[in-house]
Design a protein around this motif. Structure first.
Motif, PDB file in Angstrom:
ATOM      1  N   TRP A 153      -1.880 -51.815  97.694  1.00 26.51           N
ATOM      2  CA  TRP A 153      -0.841 -50.732  98.565  1.00 26.51           C
ATOM      3  C   TRP A 153      -1.501 -50.156  99.456  1.00 26.51           C
ATOM      4  N   VAL A 154      -0.779 -50.016 100.758  1.00 26.23           N
ATOM      5  CA  VAL A 154      -1.008 -49.615 101.817  1.00 26.23           C
ATOM      6  C   VAL A 154      -0.408 -48.496 102.189  1.00 26.23           C
ATOM      7  N   ASP A 155      -0.940 -47.243 102.905  1.00 21.82           N
ATOM      8  CA  ASP A 155      -0.227 -45.921 103.162  1.00 21.82           C
ATOM      9  C   ASP A 155       0.535 -46.103 104.614  1.00 21.82           C
ATOM     10  N   GLY A 156       1.462 -46.729 104.588  1.00 15.69           N
ATOM     11  CA  GLY A 156       2.151 -46.982 106.010  1.00 15.69           C
ATOM     12  C   GLY A 156       2.968 -48.138 105.992  1.00 15.69           C
ATOM     13  N   VAL A 157       3.900 -48.180 107.164  1.00 16.33           N
ATOM     14  CA  VAL A 157       4.836 -49.597 107.068  1.00 16.33           C
ATOM     15  C   VAL A 157       3.635 -50.730 106.937  1.00 16.33           C
ATOM     16  N   THR A 158       4.148 -51.728 106.509  1.00 13.10           N
ATOM     17  CA  THR A 158       3.164 -52.724 106.315  1.00 13.10           C
ATOM     18  C   THR A 158       4.020 -53.988 106.480  1.00 13.10           C
ATOM     19  N   ARG A 159       3.409 -55.157 107.142  1.00 14.57           N
ATOM     20  CA  ARG A 159       4.054 -56.336 107.192  1.00 14.57           C
ATOM     21  C   ARG A 159       2.930 -57.608 106.859  1.00 14.57           C
ATOM     22  N   ASP A 160       3.377 -58.224 105.743  1.00 16.50           N
ATOM     23  CA  ASP A 160       2.431 -59.108 105.259  1.00 16.50           C
ATOM     24  C   ASP A 160       3.159 -60.618 104.765  1.00 16.50           C
ATOM     25  N   ARG A 161       2.914 -61.698 105.704  1.00 15.78           N
ATOM     26  CA  ARG A 161       3.865 -62.854 105.604  1.00 15.78           C
ATOM     27  C   ARG A 161       5.172 -62.468 105.953  1.00 15.78           C
ATOM     28  N   ASN A 162       6.074 -62.834 104.692  1.00 20.00           N
ATOM     29  CA  ASN A 162       7.415 -62.682 104.820  1.00 20.00           C
ATOM     30  C   ASN A 162       8.094 -61.193 104.342  1.00 20.00           C
ATOM     31  N   LEU A 163       7.015 -60.604 104.135  1.00 18.93           N
ATOM     32  CA  LEU A 163       7.526 -59.248 103.493  1.00 18.93           C
ATOM     33  C   LEU A 163       7.101 -57.967 104.751  1.00 18.93           C
ATOM     34  N   VAL A 164       8.249 -57.018 104.672  1.00 22.89           N
ATOM     35  CA  VAL A 164       7.977 -55.854 105.593  1.00 22.89           C
ATOM     36  C   VAL A 164       8.358 -54.659 104.623  1.00 22.89           C
ATOM     37  N   THR A 165       7.411 -53.672 104.501  1.00 28.90           N
ATOM     38  CA  THR A 165       7.934 -52.734 103.369  1.00 28.90           C
ATOM     39  C   THR A 165       7.661 -51.222 104.137  1.00 28.90           C
ATOM     40  N   GLY A 166       8.306 -50.296 103.784  1.00 24.17           N
ATOM     41  CA  GLY A 166       8.088 -48.971 104.536  1.00 24.17           C
ATOM     42  C   GLY A 166       8.212 -47.780 102.949  1.00 24.17           C
ATOM     43  N   GLN A 167       7.802 -46.616 103.196  1.00 18.94           N
ATOM     44  CA  GLN A 167       7.515 -45.583 102.211  1.00 18.94           C
ATOM     45  C   GLN A 167       9.088 -44.888 102.052  1.00 18.94           C
ATOM     46  N   ASP A 168       9.798 -44.701 102.806  1.00 22.30           N
ATOM     47  CA  ASP A 168      11.127 -44.250 102.626  1.00 22.30           C
ATOM     48  C   ASP A 168      11.693 -44.276 104.111  1.00 22.30           C
ATOM     49  N   TRP A 169      13.189 -43.567 103.975  1.00 26.22           N
ATOM     50  CA  TRP A 169      14.006 -43.443 105.540  1.00 26.22           C
ATOM     51  C   TRP A 169      13.246 -43.108 106.612  1.00 26.22           C
ATOM     52  N   SER A 170      12.168 -42.184 106.572  1.00 25.59           N
ATOM     53  CA  SER A 170      11.612 -41.623 107.696  1.00 25.59           C
ATOM     54  C   SER A 170      10.665 -42.941 108.257  1.00 25.59           C
ATOM     55  N   ASP A 171      10.499 -43.666 107.684  1.00 24.61           N
ATOM     56  CA  ASP A 171       9.885 -44.938 108.376  1.00 24.61           C
ATOM     57  C   ASP A 171      10.888 -45.897 109.099  1.00 24.61           C
ATOM     58  N   HIS A 172      12.127 -45.566 109.120  1.00 24.46           N
ATOM     59  CA  HIS A 172      13.239 -46.557 109.732  1.00 24.46           C
ATOM     60  C   HIS A 172      12.823 -46.978 110.927  1.00 24.46           C
ATOM     61  N   VAL A 173      12.400 -46.465 111.698  1.00 27.25           N
ATOM     62  CA  VAL A 173      12.079 -47.042 113.121  1.00 27.25           C
ATOM     63  C   VAL A 173      10.845 -47.889 113.205  1.00 27.25           C
ATOM     64  N   GLU A 174       9.973 -47.844 112.471  1.00 24.60           N
ATOM     65  CA  GLU A 174       8.872 -48.981 112.567  1.00 24.60           C
ATOM     66  C   GLU A 174       9.195 -49.975 111.502  1.00 24.60           C
ATOM     67  N   TRP A 175       9.706 -49.779 110.491  1.00 24.43           N
ATOM     68  CA  TRP A 175      10.176 -50.537 109.427  1.00 24.43           C
ATOM     69  C   TRP A 175      11.298 -51.636 110.135  1.00 24.43           C
ATOM     70  N   LEU A 176      12.169 -51.067 110.611  1.00 27.69           N
ATOM     71  CA  LEU A 176      13.304 -51.978 111.142  1.00 27.69           C
ATOM     72  C   LEU A 176      12.541 -52.731 112.352  1.00 27.69           C
ATOM     73  N   SER A 177      11.828 -52.077 113.250  1.00 27.00           N
ATOM     74  CA  SER A 177      11.420 -52.915 114.325  1.00 27.00           C
ATOM     75  C   SER A 177      10.419 -53.924 113.852  1.00 27.00           C
ATOM     76  N   GLU A 178       9.686 -53.845 112.842  1.00 25.74           N
ATOM     77  CA  GLU A 178       8.908 -55.197 112.282  1.00 25.74           C
ATOM     78  C   GLU A 178       9.846 -56.042 111.621  1.00 25.74           C
ATOM     79  N   PHE A 179      10.913 -55.721 110.947  1.00 24.19           N
ATOM     80  CA  PHE A 179      11.773 -56.737 110.545  1.00 24.19           C
ATOM     81  C   PHE A 179      12.563 -57.504 111.659  1.00 24.19           C
TER      82      PHE A 179
END
Length: 198
Positions: A153-179
């Motif tokens: 588990w990582v504290d923040g938006v994370t991209r590993d191989r085919n998976l992008v994850t975020g903690q909640d909707w406040s991460d939308h900008v970074e999460w969607l950008s990575e995706f």
């Protein structure tokens, strides 16, 4: 850029922002998004929930919108889609009990296709037994569950191989950008159009 075909798995009381925002944002940049829910037909609606953070020990919840699913889950083939989005909220806790949801998630991981999951969405990934060896994040209260499924588990938006994850909707900008980057989305910004003179 050629738009991708993206599948989104939703359910009643999924988080409103985490459902509505990626659904609309991905379409706005040229992708096609199909939202499906077990036991609902195309055109049926899911009730969403708005989760807000106001300094309490957990989030508070209010009724959100009615979100229309676009396809019937039993009628789609996950192989027809290039990527998967799994929003959070309360829906994942019961969506993970549906075999068709588990099988769809497993398809995307077995094929190495892009997956974006947010908040409580990774509860479904944990149930599908696809997280072993991944670095990822979730809503903090889900951390123990995904770590038990084999991830770090990582504290923040994370991209590993085919998976992008975020903690909640406040991460939308970074999460969607990575995706979007993972999808190979090339967004061209034209010159603003001035309003016509009357």
């Amino acid at each position: 850029m050629t738009g991708k075909q993206i599948l989104m798995i939703v359910g009643d009381f999924g988080e409103d922002y985490e459902t509505m925002v990626p659904f609309q944002a991905l379409q706005a940049v040229g992708h096609e998004v199909d939202a499906v829910c077990p036991d609902k037909e195309a055109g049926d609606t899911c009730k969403t929930a708005i989760h807000d953070f106001r300094g309490d020990q957990t989030y508070m919840e209010a009724r959100g919108h009615d979100f229309a699913v676009t396809e019937t889950m039993a009628a789609i083939d996950p192989a027809d889609y290039d990527a998967l989005v799994v929003p959070g909220g309360r829906a994942p806790e019961y969506l993970r009990t549906h075999e068709e949801v588990i099988e769809a998630v497993q398809h995307f991981f077995e094929a190495g296709k892009p997956v974006a999951a947010l908040c409580h969405g990774p509860q479904i990934l944990a149930a599908a037994d696809v997280l072993d060896g991944y670095a990822m994040t979730t809503y903090p209260a889900v951390r123990a569950e995904v770590e038990a499924a084999g991830c770090s588990w990582v504290d923040g938006v994370t991209r590993d191989r085919n998976l992008v994850t975020g903690q909640d909707w406040s991460d939308h900008v970074e999460w969607l950008s990575e995706f979007l980057d993972m999808l190979g989305t090339d967004i061209e910004h034209g010159e603003p159009v001035a309003p016509a003179d009357d």
